[in-house]
Design an enzyme around this catalytic site. Sequence first.
Site, PDB file in Angstrom:
ATOM      1  N   HIS A 116       3.454   3.517   2.973  1.00  0.00           N
ATOM      2  CA  HIS A 116       4.067   2.336   2.366  1.00  0.00           C
ATOM      3  C   HIS A 116       3.258   1.761   1.213  1.00  0.00           C
ATOM      4  CE1 HIS A 116       6.284   1.822   6.468  1.00  0.00           C
ATOM      5  NE2 HIS A 116       6.891   2.676   5.662  1.00  0.00           N
ATOM      6  N   CYS A 147       0.924  -6.923 -21.898  1.00  0.00           N
ATOM      7  CA  CYS A 147       2.027  -6.486 -22.762  1.00  0.00           C
ATOM      8  C   CYS A 147       3.299  -7.297 -22.525  1.00  0.00           C
ATOM      9  CB  CYS A 147       2.316  -5.005 -22.547  1.00  0.00           C
ATOM     10  SG  CYS A 147       3.252  -4.634 -21.032  1.00  0.00           S
TER      11      CYS A 147
END
Length: 240
Positions: A116, A147
Site C-alpha cells: 500500500h 512548480c
Amino acid sequence: MELQRVIDESRRIVFFGGAGVSTESGIPDFRSADGLYSQRYAYPPEEILSHSFFYRQSGEFFRFYRDKMLPLTAQPNAAHLKLAELEQAGRLTAVITQNIDGLHQKAGSRNVLELHGSIWRNYCQACGKFYGPEFIRDSEGVPLCACGGRVKPDVVLYEEGLEDEVLAQSIHHLRQADTLIVAGTSLTVYPAAGLIRYFKGSQLVLINRDATPMDSLATLIIRENVAQVLSRLKVKGADV
C-alpha cells in the site's frame, strides 16, 4: 513453542503483515474496536482515504492525513526487530506488508514489499519531484510543489490498484516459500489478502487476535499479540 519448531525447520520464510504488527509502536489498528475506523469524523475514514475523495475534497483529505496518517516518530517494536533478525540470519526471504509506516525498514529489514505504499514518499503529480513526509506535515491546506503541482502521498488509496512490480515480487516470494507467517491482519482487504492463495508451502501460520477467512487453511493459529509472540523466538542461522 510450536512456532519455534516451525521456524527452526524452515529455510524460506515469508512474512505477510497488517496493522496489528505496528500497534505496539503506538500506531492504531484501523479495524479493531478501538481503531480509527470506530472513531467519528465528518466522513468515514474509508471515504476520506479514497481516490475519488482525494480529488474531490483534497483539503479535507490532507487535514485527516496530517492528523492520523503521519506517525513519523514511531519506532519499531519487537516484531519488526525480530523479522529483521530472521532476514539477517538467512531464514526470512521477504516481508510483505499492508502497512505504510516504514517501520520494517527502520528495524533493518531490507526486502520489504509495501503493498500500500509508504508515507515516507510523496511526489508532485505535475513534475514528479519527490518530497519527504515532513513536507506534507509542515504544509497547510493542499501541499503544492515549487512548480505549482499538487503533492500526493505515495500510498495506495481505496479505489486505486496495487503497483504491478510490488505484486509480481510478492507473488514470486510467496510461491518460493516453504513457510508463510500471516500476522496482524484480518485478511479482509483485497486485493492484498488474495495474495495468500499463491502460497504453496507446507506451513501456514496465522497470528491474529481475531478469526480470519483463512483460519481453516492454517497449520498453526496463535491468538496473541504479534510483537509478544515474535519476541519469544530464538533465531538460528540458515545453515544450522
